[in-house]
Write an enzyme that holds these catalytic residues in place. Structure first.
Site, PDB file in Angstrom:
ATOM      1  N   ARG A   1       0.807  -1.223   0.000  1.00 36.96           N
ATOM      2  CA  ARG A   1       0.000   0.000   0.000  1.00 36.96           C
ATOM      3  C   ARG A   1       0.835   1.265   0.000  1.00 36.96           C
ATOM      4  O   ARG A   1       0.308   2.340  -0.225  1.00 36.96           O
ATOM      5  CB  ARG A   1      -0.948  -0.017   1.204  1.00 36.96           C
ATOM      6  CG  ARG A   1      -1.928  -1.176   1.145  1.00 36.96           C
ATOM      7  CD  ARG A   1      -3.066  -1.043   2.122  1.00 36.96           C
ATOM      8  NE  ARG A   1      -3.885  -2.243   2.077  1.00 36.96           N
ATOM      9  CZ  ARG A   1      -3.848  -3.225   2.956  1.00 36.96           C
ATOM     10  NH1 ARG A   1      -3.008  -3.139   3.976  1.00 36.96           N
ATOM     11  NH2 ARG A   1      -4.622  -4.269   2.849  1.00 36.96           N
ATOM     12  N   VAL A   2       2.126   1.166   0.300  1.00 38.85           N
ATOM     13  CA  VAL A   2       2.944   2.389   0.311  1.00 38.85           C
ATOM     14  C   VAL A   2       4.251   2.244  -0.445  1.00 38.85           C
ATOM     15  O   VAL A   2       4.920   3.224  -0.723  1.00 38.85           O
ATOM     16  CB  VAL A   2       3.281   2.838   1.762  1.00 38.85           C
ATOM     17  CG1 VAL A   2       2.046   3.159   2.550  1.00 38.85           C
ATOM     18  CG2 VAL A   2       4.110   1.798   2.473  1.00 38.85           C
TER      19      VAL A   2
END
Length: 508
Positions: free
Chosen positions: A371-372
Protein backbone atom coordinates in the site's frame (compact mmCIF):
# COMPACT_ATOMS: atom_id res chain seq x y z
CA UNK A 1 2.95 -26.90 52.23
CA UNK A 2 1.29 -29.75 50.31
CA UNK A 3 0.49 -31.65 53.56
CA UNK A 4 -1.48 -28.74 55.05
CA UNK A 5 -5.23 -29.03 54.64
CA UNK A 6 -7.20 -26.46 52.62
CA UNK A 7 -8.79 -25.10 55.81
CA UNK A 8 -5.44 -24.60 57.53
CA UNK A 9 -3.93 -23.05 54.39
CA UNK A 10 -6.76 -20.55 53.99
CA UNK A 11 -6.52 -19.67 57.69
CA UNK A 12 -2.73 -19.23 57.31
CA UNK A 13 -3.27 -16.95 54.32
CA UNK A 14 -5.96 -14.96 56.10
CA UNK A 15 -3.62 -14.41 59.04
CA UNK A 16 -0.78 -13.34 56.69
CA UNK A 17 -3.07 -10.87 54.89
CA UNK A 18 -4.35 -9.51 58.20
CA UNK A 19 -0.75 -9.04 59.37
CA UNK A 20 0.09 -7.12 56.19
CA UNK A 21 -2.94 -4.87 56.49
CA UNK A 22 -1.95 -4.05 60.08
CA UNK A 23 1.74 -3.41 59.40
CA UNK A 24 2.80 -2.54 55.84
CA UNK A 25 -0.57 -2.00 54.16
CA UNK A 26 -1.74 -3.46 50.85
CA UNK A 27 -0.73 -0.58 48.55
CA UNK A 28 2.83 -1.67 47.75
CA UNK A 29 2.92 -5.19 49.24
CA UNK A 30 0.77 -8.26 48.55
CA UNK A 31 0.44 -11.97 49.26
CA UNK A 32 0.39 -14.87 46.76
CA UNK A 33 -2.97 -16.59 47.33
CA UNK A 34 -2.62 -19.30 44.67
CA UNK A 35 -0.19 -20.24 41.91
CA UNK A 36 -0.25 -22.50 38.88
CA UNK A 37 0.46 -22.70 35.12
CA UNK A 38 2.91 -19.81 35.25
CA UNK A 39 0.45 -17.41 36.91
CA UNK A 40 0.54 -16.15 40.52
CA UNK A 41 -2.66 -14.65 41.92
CA UNK A 42 -1.81 -11.86 44.34
CA UNK A 43 -4.03 -10.21 46.96
CA UNK A 44 -3.16 -6.57 47.67
CA UNK A 45 -0.81 -4.37 45.60
CA UNK A 46 -3.59 -1.86 44.95
CA UNK A 47 -0.99 0.60 43.57
CA UNK A 48 0.24 -1.78 40.82
CA UNK A 49 -0.07 -0.74 37.17
CA UNK A 50 -0.37 -2.78 33.96
CA UNK A 51 2.92 -4.48 32.96
CA UNK A 52 4.59 -3.31 36.20
CA UNK A 53 7.34 -5.51 37.63
CA UNK A 54 6.58 -7.42 40.84
CA UNK A 55 9.11 -9.26 43.02
CA UNK A 56 7.92 -12.44 44.76
CA UNK A 57 9.94 -13.13 47.90
CA UNK A 58 10.10 -16.89 48.40
CA UNK A 59 12.51 -17.65 51.22
CA UNK A 60 15.93 -16.41 50.10
CA UNK A 61 14.89 -16.27 46.45
CA UNK A 62 13.46 -13.25 44.65
CA UNK A 63 11.43 -14.21 41.58
CA UNK A 64 10.33 -11.58 39.10
CA UNK A 65 6.90 -11.39 37.52
CA UNK A 66 4.77 -8.73 35.84
CA UNK A 67 1.17 -7.67 36.37
CA UNK A 68 -1.10 -8.56 33.45
CA UNK A 69 -4.55 -8.82 35.06
CA UNK A 70 -5.64 -5.94 37.32
CA UNK A 71 -8.85 -6.87 39.09
CA UNK A 72 -10.75 -5.30 41.96
CA UNK A 73 -9.50 -7.60 44.70
CA UNK A 74 -6.54 -9.45 43.14
CA UNK A 75 -3.83 -9.29 40.49
CA UNK A 76 -2.90 -11.96 37.93
CA UNK A 77 0.92 -11.85 37.69
CA UNK A 78 2.84 -13.77 35.01
CA UNK A 79 5.92 -15.45 36.53
CA UNK A 80 9.19 -14.92 34.63
CA UNK A 81 11.43 -17.13 36.81
CA UNK A 82 11.13 -20.59 38.36
CA UNK A 83 7.45 -21.20 39.07
CA UNK A 84 8.16 -24.19 41.33
CA UNK A 85 9.86 -21.87 43.85
CA UNK A 86 6.67 -19.79 44.27
CA UNK A 87 4.02 -20.90 46.74
CA UNK A 88 0.91 -19.50 48.39
CA UNK A 89 1.74 -17.17 51.29
CA UNK A 90 4.83 -15.66 49.64
CA UNK A 91 5.16 -11.90 49.99
CA UNK A 92 5.04 -9.77 46.80
CA UNK A 93 6.43 -6.26 46.44
CA UNK A 94 6.28 -3.63 43.72
CA UNK A 95 9.64 -3.18 42.01
CA UNK A 96 8.75 0.34 40.92
CA UNK A 97 9.69 -0.20 37.25
CA UNK A 98 8.07 -1.45 34.06
CA UNK A 99 9.45 -4.51 32.30
CA UNK A 100 12.71 -3.60 30.49
CA UNK A 101 15.28 -5.46 28.37
CA UNK A 102 18.91 -4.64 27.53
CA UNK A 103 19.34 -2.84 24.17
CA UNK A 104 22.30 -1.61 22.16
CA UNK A 105 25.16 -2.63 19.84
CA UNK A 106 26.40 -5.27 22.32
CA UNK A 107 23.48 -7.50 21.25
CA UNK A 108 24.57 -7.62 17.58
CA UNK A 109 25.69 -11.08 16.50
CA UNK A 110 24.07 -12.73 19.54
CA UNK A 111 21.21 -15.18 20.13
CA UNK A 112 19.22 -14.16 23.22
CA UNK A 113 15.96 -14.95 24.97
CA UNK A 114 13.24 -12.28 25.39
CA UNK A 115 14.85 -11.08 28.63
CA UNK A 116 18.17 -10.39 26.86
CA UNK A 117 19.95 -13.40 28.37
CA UNK A 118 22.36 -15.19 25.97
CA UNK A 119 21.38 -18.57 24.48
CA UNK A 120 24.46 -18.99 22.26
CA UNK A 121 26.90 -20.05 24.97
CA UNK A 122 28.73 -16.72 24.71
CA UNK A 123 29.63 -14.34 27.54
CA UNK A 124 27.00 -12.36 29.45
CA UNK A 125 25.78 -9.29 27.57
CA UNK A 126 26.59 -5.94 29.12
CA UNK A 127 24.75 -2.93 27.73
CA UNK A 128 24.54 0.69 28.84
CA UNK A 129 20.91 1.08 27.82
CA UNK A 130 17.59 -0.63 28.46
CA UNK A 131 14.34 -0.38 26.53
CA UNK A 132 10.74 -0.70 27.66
CA UNK A 133 9.13 -3.93 26.50
CA UNK A 134 5.72 -2.21 26.28
CA UNK A 135 5.95 1.31 24.91
CA UNK A 136 3.51 3.67 23.27
CA UNK A 137 3.94 4.01 19.52
CA UNK A 138 5.28 7.26 18.03
CA UNK A 139 2.45 9.72 17.25
CA UNK A 140 1.47 10.97 13.79
CA UNK A 141 3.53 14.17 14.03
CA UNK A 142 6.66 12.18 14.83
CA UNK A 143 6.42 10.23 11.57
CA UNK A 144 6.98 10.94 7.90
CA UNK A 145 5.90 9.17 4.73
CA UNK A 146 7.72 6.05 3.60
CA UNK A 147 10.13 7.27 0.93
CA UNK A 148 13.23 5.02 0.99
CA UNK A 149 13.24 1.50 -0.44
CA UNK A 150 14.07 -1.53 1.64
CA UNK A 151 15.36 -3.85 -1.07
CA UNK A 152 14.64 -7.53 -0.46
CA UNK A 153 16.75 -8.78 -3.36
CA UNK A 154 13.74 -10.85 -4.49
CA UNK A 155 12.75 -9.70 -7.97
CA UNK A 156 9.03 -10.53 -7.70
CA UNK A 157 8.77 -8.38 -4.54
CA UNK A 158 11.04 -5.42 -5.39
CA UNK A 159 9.41 -4.92 -8.79
CA UNK A 160 5.73 -5.60 -8.03
CA UNK A 161 5.19 -5.48 -4.23
CA UNK A 162 7.93 -3.06 -3.11
CA UNK A 163 8.69 -2.49 0.57
CA UNK A 164 9.88 0.83 2.01
CA UNK A 165 11.75 1.60 5.22
CA UNK A 166 9.22 2.08 8.00
CA UNK A 167 6.58 -0.06 6.30
CA UNK A 168 4.81 -3.11 7.78
CA UNK A 169 4.45 -5.81 5.12
CA UNK A 170 2.75 -9.06 6.12
CA UNK A 171 4.07 -12.39 4.80
CA UNK A 172 1.16 -14.83 4.86
CA UNK A 173 0.57 -18.37 3.65
CA UNK A 174 0.23 -22.02 4.67
CA UNK A 175 3.04 -23.86 6.44
CA UNK A 176 6.02 -24.90 4.30
CA UNK A 177 5.42 -22.37 1.51
CA UNK A 178 8.62 -20.35 1.94
CA UNK A 179 7.54 -17.55 4.30
CA UNK A 180 10.68 -17.61 6.44
CA UNK A 181 12.81 -17.95 3.27
CA UNK A 182 11.58 -14.55 2.02
CA UNK A 183 12.39 -12.88 5.35
CA UNK A 184 15.85 -14.51 5.55
CA UNK A 185 16.71 -13.50 1.96
CA UNK A 186 15.72 -9.91 2.84
CA UNK A 187 18.06 -10.03 5.85
CA UNK A 188 20.90 -11.41 3.70
CA UNK A 189 20.35 -8.69 1.09
CA UNK A 190 20.83 -5.94 3.71
CA UNK A 191 24.38 -7.21 4.29
CA UNK A 192 25.17 -7.92 0.62
CA UNK A 193 24.09 -4.46 -0.50
CA UNK A 194 25.77 -2.83 2.54
CA UNK A 195 22.61 -0.91 3.46
CA UNK A 196 23.55 -0.64 7.15
CA UNK A 197 20.13 -1.97 8.18
CA UNK A 198 20.20 -4.00 11.42
CA UNK A 199 18.22 -7.27 11.27
CA UNK A 200 16.25 -8.52 14.29
CA UNK A 201 14.79 -12.00 13.85
CA UNK A 202 12.24 -13.16 16.45
CA UNK A 203 11.61 -16.92 16.63
CA UNK A 204 8.30 -17.36 18.51
CA UNK A 205 7.91 -20.97 19.62
CA UNK A 206 10.20 -22.27 16.85
CA UNK A 207 12.24 -25.47 17.17
CA UNK A 208 15.68 -24.55 18.46
CA UNK A 209 17.22 -26.82 15.79
CA UNK A 210 15.59 -24.63 13.12
CA UNK A 211 16.92 -21.48 14.84
CA UNK A 212 20.42 -23.01 15.04
CA UNK A 213 20.37 -23.81 11.28
CA UNK A 214 19.24 -20.26 10.53
CA UNK A 215 22.03 -18.76 12.67
CA UNK A 216 24.62 -20.95 10.91
CA UNK A 217 23.32 -19.83 7.52
CA UNK A 218 23.44 -16.16 8.54
CA UNK A 219 27.04 -16.66 9.70
CA UNK A 220 27.95 -18.31 6.38
CA UNK A 221 26.42 -15.38 4.47
CA UNK A 222 28.25 -12.83 6.67
CA UNK A 223 24.99 -11.37 8.01
CA UNK A 224 25.17 -12.33 11.68
CA UNK A 225 27.39 -9.36 12.58
CA UNK A 226 24.45 -7.01 11.97
CA UNK A 227 21.74 -9.33 13.29
CA UNK A 228 20.10 -10.00 16.66
CA UNK A 229 18.22 -13.30 17.05
CA UNK A 230 15.59 -13.44 19.82
CA UNK A 231 14.63 -17.09 20.25
CA UNK A 232 11.91 -18.98 22.12
CA UNK A 233 11.07 -22.66 21.75
CA UNK A 234 7.81 -24.61 22.21
CA UNK A 235 9.20 -25.77 25.59
CA UNK A 236 9.34 -22.20 26.93
CA UNK A 237 6.46 -20.88 29.05
CA UNK A 238 3.73 -18.92 27.28
CA UNK A 239 4.89 -15.75 29.07
CA UNK A 240 8.24 -15.80 27.22
CA UNK A 241 6.53 -16.43 23.85
CA UNK A 242 4.20 -13.50 24.59
CA UNK A 243 7.10 -11.17 25.50
CA UNK A 244 9.41 -12.15 22.60
CA UNK A 245 8.16 -9.78 19.86
CA UNK A 246 7.75 -6.83 22.25
CA UNK A 247 11.24 -7.29 23.71
CA UNK A 248 12.76 -7.61 20.22
CA UNK A 249 10.93 -4.47 19.09
CA UNK A 250 12.47 -2.57 22.03
CA UNK A 251 15.89 -3.71 20.74
CA UNK A 252 15.01 -2.47 17.24
CA UNK A 253 13.69 0.86 18.53
CA UNK A 254 17.13 1.63 20.00
CA UNK A 255 18.63 1.72 16.48
CA UNK A 256 15.61 3.59 15.03
CA UNK A 257 15.68 6.25 17.75
CA UNK A 258 19.40 6.84 17.20
CA UNK A 259 18.95 7.66 13.51
CA UNK A 260 19.63 4.12 12.25
CA UNK A 261 17.50 1.63 10.37
CA UNK A 262 16.30 -1.76 11.61
CA UNK A 263 14.29 -4.62 10.10
CA UNK A 264 12.02 -6.72 12.37
CA UNK A 265 11.05 -10.27 11.34
CA UNK A 266 8.30 -11.75 13.55
CA UNK A 267 8.25 -15.52 12.91
CA UNK A 268 5.41 -16.00 13.51
CA UNK A 269 2.55 -14.03 15.04
CA UNK A 270 0.11 -16.96 14.82
CA UNK A 271 2.08 -18.74 17.55
CA UNK A 272 2.23 -15.43 19.46
CA UNK A 273 -1.57 -15.15 19.42
CA UNK A 274 -1.87 -18.77 20.60
CA UNK A 275 0.53 -18.10 23.51
CA UNK A 276 -1.50 -15.00 24.45
CA UNK A 277 -4.71 -17.04 24.28
CA UNK A 278 -3.16 -19.59 26.65
CA UNK A 279 -2.18 -16.85 29.12
CA UNK A 280 -5.55 -15.14 28.85
CA UNK A 281 -7.52 -18.31 29.53
CA UNK A 282 -5.30 -19.05 32.54
CA UNK A 283 -6.06 -15.51 33.75
CA UNK A 284 -9.78 -16.31 33.46
CA UNK A 285 -10.43 -13.86 30.64
CA UNK A 286 -13.51 -14.76 28.60
CA UNK A 287 -12.76 -16.25 25.16
CA UNK A 288 -14.40 -14.82 22.06
CA UNK A 289 -14.21 -15.62 18.36
CA UNK A 290 -12.20 -18.79 17.61
CA UNK A 291 -11.54 -19.02 21.39
CA UNK A 292 -9.23 -16.00 21.29
CA UNK A 293 -9.62 -13.21 23.85
CA UNK A 294 -11.34 -10.06 22.62
CA UNK A 295 -8.19 -7.93 22.70
CA UNK A 296 -6.09 -10.09 20.34
CA UNK A 297 -6.37 -7.33 17.70
CA UNK A 298 -4.91 -4.82 20.17
CA UNK A 299 -2.20 -7.37 21.02
CA UNK A 300 -0.75 -7.08 17.51
CA UNK A 301 -1.73 -3.50 16.66
CA UNK A 302 0.19 -2.03 19.59
CA UNK A 303 3.19 -4.14 18.52
CA UNK A 304 3.19 -3.31 14.79
CA UNK A 305 2.35 0.39 15.26
CA UNK A 306 5.80 0.78 16.82
CA UNK A 307 7.31 0.28 13.34
CA UNK A 308 7.63 3.67 11.64
CA UNK A 309 9.71 6.04 9.57
CA UNK A 310 10.59 8.86 11.95
CA UNK A 311 10.42 12.55 11.04
CA UNK A 312 13.65 14.47 10.39
CA UNK A 313 13.26 16.25 13.75
CA UNK A 314 13.46 12.85 15.49
CA UNK A 315 16.49 11.73 13.48
CA UNK A 316 14.89 10.13 10.41
CA UNK A 317 15.47 6.54 11.60
CA UNK A 318 13.17 3.69 10.63
CA UNK A 319 11.85 0.40 11.94
CA UNK A 320 10.45 -1.89 9.22
CA UNK A 321 8.30 -4.90 10.15
CA UNK A 322 7.87 -8.19 8.30
CA UNK A 323 5.32 -10.09 10.42
CA UNK A 324 4.65 -13.69 9.37
CA UNK A 325 1.23 -15.34 9.71
CA UNK A 326 0.46 -18.99 9.03
CA UNK A 327 -2.90 -19.81 7.42
CA UNK A 328 -4.82 -23.09 7.44
CA UNK A 329 -5.62 -24.34 3.91
CA UNK A 330 -5.12 -20.82 2.50
CA UNK A 331 -7.90 -19.31 4.62
CA UNK A 332 -6.97 -15.64 4.90
CA UNK A 333 -10.46 -14.84 6.22
CA UNK A 334 -9.73 -16.45 9.62
CA UNK A 335 -9.61 -14.29 12.76
CA UNK A 336 -5.90 -13.62 13.28
CA UNK A 337 -5.01 -13.28 9.53
CA UNK A 338 -7.78 -10.70 8.95
CA UNK A 339 -6.66 -8.79 12.06
CA UNK A 340 -3.05 -8.54 10.96
CA UNK A 341 -3.96 -7.77 7.32
CA UNK A 342 -5.95 -4.77 8.56
CA UNK A 343 -3.05 -3.57 10.74
CA UNK A 344 -0.30 -3.84 8.09
CA UNK A 345 0.46 -1.79 4.94
CA UNK A 346 0.08 -4.70 2.54
CA UNK A 347 0.68 -8.43 2.33
CA UNK A 348 2.73 -10.95 0.36
CA UNK A 349 0.50 -14.00 -0.05
CA UNK A 350 2.21 -17.32 -0.76
CA UNK A 351 0.17 -20.03 -2.49
CA UNK A 352 0.68 -23.74 -1.85
CA UNK A 353 -0.28 -24.64 -5.45
CA UNK A 354 2.36 -22.32 -6.90
CA UNK A 355 4.96 -23.69 -4.49
CA UNK A 356 4.37 -27.27 -5.63
CA UNK A 357 4.37 -26.21 -9.27
CA UNK A 358 7.97 -25.12 -8.73
CA UNK A 359 7.21 -21.37 -8.86
CA UNK A 360 9.32 -20.22 -5.92
CA UNK A 361 8.98 -17.80 -4.24
CA UNK A 362 5.32 -18.83 -4.55
CA UNK A 363 3.96 -15.27 -4.55
CA UNK A 364 0.35 -14.79 -5.65
CA UNK A 365 0.53 -11.55 -7.67
CA UNK A 366 -3.25 -11.17 -7.55
CA UNK A 367 -3.65 -11.37 -3.76
CA UNK A 368 -0.40 -9.60 -2.82
CA UNK A 369 -0.26 -5.82 -2.50
CA UNK A 370 1.95 -3.07 -1.12
CA UNK A 371 0.00 0.00 0.00
CA UNK A 372 2.94 2.39 0.31
CA UNK A 373 5.96 0.81 -1.35
CA UNK A 374 5.48 2.35 -4.82
CA UNK A 375 6.52 5.74 -3.50
CA UNK A 376 9.68 4.14 -2.10
CA UNK A 377 10.80 2.48 -5.33
CA UNK A 378 14.00 3.64 -6.97
CA UNK A 379 13.64 5.26 -10.41
CA UNK A 380 15.58 2.35 -11.91
CA UNK A 381 13.11 -0.28 -10.67
CA UNK A 382 10.10 1.92 -11.38
CA UNK A 383 11.18 2.35 -15.02
CA UNK A 384 10.67 -1.38 -15.70
CA UNK A 385 8.19 -2.61 -13.08
CA UNK A 386 4.89 -1.15 -14.34
CA UNK A 387 5.13 -3.10 -17.59
CA UNK A 388 5.93 -6.32 -15.68
CA UNK A 389 2.75 -6.38 -13.60
CA UNK A 390 0.63 -5.56 -16.67
CA UNK A 391 2.27 -8.29 -18.77
CA UNK A 392 1.75 -10.90 -16.05
CA UNK A 393 -1.89 -9.84 -15.55
CA UNK A 394 -2.55 -10.16 -19.31
CA UNK A 395 -0.78 -13.52 -19.39
CA UNK A 396 -2.93 -14.92 -16.55
CA UNK A 397 -6.11 -13.76 -18.29
CA UNK A 398 -5.12 -15.15 -21.69
CA UNK A 399 -3.72 -18.41 -20.32
CA UNK A 400 -7.21 -19.24 -19.03
CA UNK A 401 -8.74 -18.79 -22.51
CA UNK A 402 -5.87 -20.60 -24.24
CA UNK A 403 -6.78 -23.86 -22.49
CA UNK A 404 -10.06 -24.01 -24.43
CA UNK A 405 -8.81 -23.35 -27.94
CA UNK A 406 -5.74 -24.20 -29.96
CA UNK A 407 -6.30 -21.57 -32.68
CA UNK A 408 -4.72 -18.42 -31.29
CA UNK A 409 -3.81 -15.32 -33.24
CA UNK A 410 -0.15 -14.28 -33.28
CA UNK A 411 -0.52 -11.42 -30.78
CA UNK A 412 -2.24 -13.64 -28.20
CA UNK A 413 0.32 -16.42 -28.67
CA UNK A 414 3.19 -13.94 -28.25
CA UNK A 415 1.70 -12.52 -25.03
CA UNK A 416 1.27 -16.03 -23.60
CA UNK A 417 4.82 -17.02 -24.52
CA UNK A 418 6.25 -13.83 -23.03
CA UNK A 419 4.19 -14.41 -19.88
CA UNK A 420 5.69 -17.90 -19.58
CA UNK A 421 9.19 -16.43 -19.79
CA UNK A 422 8.41 -13.72 -17.23
CA UNK A 423 7.03 -16.37 -14.85
CA UNK A 424 10.23 -18.39 -15.32
CA UNK A 425 12.35 -15.27 -14.74
CA UNK A 426 10.66 -14.55 -11.42
CA UNK A 427 11.63 -17.96 -10.04
CA UNK A 428 14.56 -17.33 -7.72
CA UNK A 429 16.64 -19.77 -5.64
CA UNK A 430 16.88 -19.15 -1.89
CA UNK A 431 19.89 -17.26 -0.48
CA UNK A 432 20.55 -15.58 -3.85
CA UNK A 433 19.21 -12.01 -3.61
CA UNK A 434 19.70 -9.83 -6.68
CA UNK A 435 21.05 -6.27 -6.75
CA UNK A 436 19.10 -3.37 -8.31
CA UNK A 437 20.90 -3.46 -11.66
CA UNK A 438 20.45 -7.23 -11.98
CA UNK A 439 16.69 -6.88 -11.46
CA UNK A 440 16.37 -3.90 -13.82
CA UNK A 441 18.30 -5.58 -16.63
CA UNK A 442 16.47 -8.93 -16.26
CA UNK A 443 12.96 -7.44 -16.27
CA UNK A 444 13.76 -4.99 -19.10
CA UNK A 445 15.19 -7.65 -21.39
CA UNK A 446 12.46 -10.27 -20.91
CA UNK A 447 9.61 -7.71 -20.72
CA UNK A 448 10.66 -6.09 -23.99
CA UNK A 449 10.85 -9.35 -25.91
CA UNK A 450 14.62 -9.78 -26.30
CA UNK A 451 14.33 -13.33 -24.93
CA UNK A 452 11.18 -14.26 -26.89
CA UNK A 453 13.25 -16.68 -28.97
CA UNK A 454 14.85 -18.33 -25.95
CA UNK A 455 13.42 -21.69 -24.81
CA UNK A 456 11.32 -21.26 -21.64
CA UNK A 457 13.45 -23.86 -19.84
CA UNK A 458 16.62 -21.88 -20.72
CA UNK A 459 15.46 -18.42 -19.57
CA UNK A 460 17.27 -18.61 -16.19
CA UNK A 461 20.46 -19.83 -17.86
CA UNK A 462 20.29 -17.04 -20.45
CA UNK A 463 19.67 -14.50 -17.67
CA UNK A 464 22.85 -15.62 -15.84
CA UNK A 465 24.88 -15.42 -19.06
CA UNK A 466 23.52 -11.91 -19.75
CA UNK A 467 24.32 -10.62 -16.24
CA UNK A 468 27.85 -12.08 -16.37
CA UNK A 469 28.57 -10.49 -19.77
CA UNK A 470 27.23 -7.09 -18.72
CA UNK A 471 29.19 -7.07 -15.46
CA UNK A 472 32.38 -7.80 -17.37
CA UNK A 473 31.86 -5.22 -20.15
CA UNK A 474 29.89 -2.33 -18.62
CA UNK A 475 30.57 -2.25 -14.88
CA UNK A 476 30.56 1.59 -14.55
CA UNK A 477 27.14 1.85 -16.26
CA UNK A 478 25.72 -0.84 -13.98
CA UNK A 479 27.05 0.94 -10.89
CA UNK A 480 25.01 4.04 -11.87
CA UNK A 481 21.84 1.94 -12.22
CA UNK A 482 22.62 0.26 -8.89
CA UNK A 483 22.55 3.69 -7.22
CA UNK A 484 18.89 3.88 -8.26
CA UNK A 485 19.13 6.08 -11.37
CA UNK A 486 16.90 5.12 -14.30
CA UNK A 487 18.98 3.70 -17.20
CA UNK A 488 19.73 6.20 -20.00
CA UNK A 489 18.98 5.56 -23.68
CA UNK A 490 22.67 4.84 -24.27
CA UNK A 491 22.79 2.32 -21.42
CA UNK A 492 19.62 0.61 -22.66
CA UNK A 493 21.18 0.24 -26.14
CA UNK A 494 24.22 -1.46 -24.60
CA UNK A 495 21.95 -3.83 -22.64
CA UNK A 496 19.87 -4.58 -25.76
CA UNK A 497 22.99 -5.32 -27.82
CA UNK A 498 24.34 -7.83 -25.28
CA UNK A 499 20.84 -9.34 -24.77
CA UNK A 500 20.41 -9.96 -28.52
CA UNK A 501 23.82 -11.62 -28.66
CA UNK A 502 23.15 -13.83 -25.62
CA UNK A 503 19.66 -14.81 -26.85
CA UNK A 504 21.12 -16.28 -30.08
CA UNK A 505 22.96 -18.89 -28.05
CA UNK A 506 19.73 -20.11 -26.40
CA UNK A 507 17.26 -20.06 -29.30
CA UNK A 508 14.80 -22.90 -29.96
Amino acid sequence: MSEISVTELSKELRDAIAGLEATEGLGDVGIVIRVGDGVAWVHGLTNAGFSEMLVIESGDQKIESFALNLMEDEIGAVILGDESAVSAGDKVRLKGTLLEVPVGEALLGRVVNPLGEPLDGGPAIETKHTGLVEREAIGVMGRKGVSEPLMTGIMAIDTMIPIGRGQRELIIGDRQTGKTAIAVDTMINQAKQKTGVVNIYVAIGQKLSKVARLVERLKDEGVMDQTIVVATSPADPASLLYLAPYAATAMGEYFRDNGGHALMVYDDLTKHAVAYRQMSLLLRRPPGREAFPGDVFYLHSRLLERSAKLSDELGGGSLTALPIIETQAGDISAYVPTNVISITDGQIFLETDLFYQGIRPAISVGLSVSRVGGSAQTKAIKSVSSRLRLSLAQFRELAGFAQFGSDLDDDTRKQIERGQRLTELLKQPQYQPLSIWQQVVSVYVVGNGFFDGVKVSSVREAQEALLTRLETDYKSDLDQINQGAAPTEEQLKKIEKVAASVAKGFEN
